[in-house]
Design a protein around this motif. Structure first.
Motif, short mmCIF file in Angstrom:
data_model
loop_
_atom_site.label_atom_id
_atom_site.label_comp_id
_atom_site.label_asym_id
_atom_site.label_seq_id
_atom_site.Cartn_x
_atom_site.Cartn_y
_atom_site.Cartn_z
N PRO A 1 0.85 -1.19 0.00
CA PRO A 1 0.00 0.00 0.00
C PRO A 1 0.89 1.25 0.00
O PRO A 1 2.01 1.20 0.51
CB PRO A 1 -0.79 -0.13 1.31
CG PRO A 1 -0.77 -1.60 1.60
CD PRO A 1 0.56 -2.09 1.11
N SER B 1 -3.17 -0.13 -4.81
CA SER B 1 -4.38 -0.93 -4.60
C SER B 1 -4.15 -2.38 -5.00
O SER B 1 -3.43 -2.67 -5.97
CB SER B 1 -5.54 -0.35 -5.41
OG SER B 1 -5.83 0.97 -5.01
N GLN C 1 -8.78 -6.11 -1.92
CA GLN C 1 -10.21 -6.02 -2.18
C GLN C 1 -10.58 -7.16 -3.13
O GLN C 1 -9.94 -7.34 -4.17
CB GLN C 1 -10.54 -4.66 -2.81
CG GLN C 1 -10.27 -3.49 -1.86
CD GLN C 1 -10.28 -2.17 -2.59
OE1 GLN C 1 -9.37 -1.89 -3.39
NE2 GLN C 1 -11.28 -1.36 -2.35
N ASN D 1 -4.75 -6.19 2.83
CA ASN D 1 -5.36 -5.04 2.16
C ASN D 1 -5.77 -5.34 0.72
O ASN D 1 -5.56 -4.53 -0.19
CB ASN D 1 -4.40 -3.84 2.17
CG ASN D 1 -4.06 -3.38 3.57
OD1 ASN D 1 -4.96 -3.06 4.35
ND2 ASN D 1 -2.77 -3.39 3.91
N ARG E 1 -8.35 -9.81 2.92
CA ARG E 1 -8.94 -8.47 2.96
C ARG E 1 -8.36 -7.64 4.10
O ARG E 1 -8.01 -6.48 3.92
CB ARG E 1 -10.47 -8.56 3.11
CG ARG E 1 -11.18 -9.25 1.95
CD ARG E 1 -12.68 -8.99 2.03
NE ARG E 1 -13.23 -9.29 3.35
CZ ARG E 1 -13.75 -10.47 3.71
NH1 ARG E 1 -13.80 -11.46 2.82
NH2 ARG E 1 -14.23 -10.66 4.92
N ASP E 2 -8.26 -8.24 5.29
CA ASP E 2 -7.90 -7.48 6.49
C ASP E 2 -6.39 -7.35 6.71
O ASP E 2 -5.91 -6.30 7.13
CB ASP E 2 -8.53 -8.12 7.72
CG ASP E 2 -10.05 -8.17 7.65
OD1 ASP E 2 -10.63 -7.35 6.89
OD2 ASP E 2 -10.65 -9.02 8.33
N ASP E 3 -5.66 -8.43 6.45
CA ASP E 3 -4.23 -8.44 6.75
C ASP E 3 -3.36 -8.04 5.57
O ASP E 3 -2.23 -7.57 5.75
CB ASP E 3 -3.79 -9.83 7.24
CG ASP E 3 -4.55 -10.27 8.49
OD1 ASP E 3 -4.98 -9.39 9.27
OD2 ASP E 3 -4.72 -11.50 8.67
#
Length: 204
Positions: free
Chosen positions: A98, A101, A132, A130, A126-128
């Motif tokens: 990051p 994207s 989508q 990043n 998704r959470d660890d």
């Protein structure tokens, strides 16, 4: 892209999936300095067909997709998602941290062999990491709840009736991947990311 190559996918369906990946990639600006495209296929195992570090152009994507083979085994989607996290998005294989994207398009025609593990692996991506996720379900055998658990949002779930309708979905998914990869500038409206004209299966 993470493409289902399990035995439940027909030969025609897998060919349609390959055309779908090439078509979506053709709708974005592919280059080492802009959009990088990676492709993996999965059944009981996972294979990297195109690493992010090997992407130079849209033609390179089309060539790699043309050489994709259907493995034809089971549907271990959890393992495939873990592979994407550990290998496809690793810095040594072209993954960029990051704020670049990260968007993953998961293409499947059925239910995974372990729905709980699949949901956990998707949540970790998704959470660890990043990432989508856009979940694309093909046919009537897909589990809508699992698609939602993979994507994390109804706006990131696309369903088509059969493999032939994947061609109609190319433009909408190309737009969706671009929108997902753009940081939000306003409060979300709750409206679907994918164009509402996209054919969907009826709720069970």
């Amino acid at each position: 892209f993470l493409v289902d190559g399990s035995g439940s996918v027909s030969t025609a369906g897998f060919d349609a999936s390959r055309s779908f990946v090439a078509g979506v990639a053709a709708g974005v600006r592919v280059s080492p300095t802009r959009v990088r495209v990676g492709v993996s296929t999965f059944d009981d195992r996972v294979e990297a067909n195109l690493l992010l570090s090997n992407v130079t152009s849209q033609s390179a994507v089309a060539m790699a997709v043309g050489f994709m083979l259907q493995p034809g085994g089971g549907t271990n989607l959890a393992q495939a998602l873990d592979f994407v996290a550990s290998t496809m998005y690793s810095g040594s294989h072209g993954g960029r941290p990051p704020p670049v994207s990260r968007v993953l398009v998961v293409l499947t025609d059925g239910q995974s062999s372990n729905m709980t593990a699949t949901a956990e692996s998707a949540a970790s991506l998704r959470d660890d990491f990043n990432v989508q996720i856009l979940a694309v379900g093909v046919g009537s055998a897909v589990n809508q709840g699992e698609l939602l658990s993979i994507a994390g949002s109804a706006a990131s779930v696309v369903e088509v009736l059969d493999s032939t309708q994947l061609f109609a979905a190319v433009h909408s998914v190309s737009q969706a991947t671009c929108l997902l990869g753009t940081p939000p500038t306003a409060t979300p409206t709750g409206q679907p990311t994918v164009a509402p004209s996209l054919p969907t299966t009826a709720a069970p």
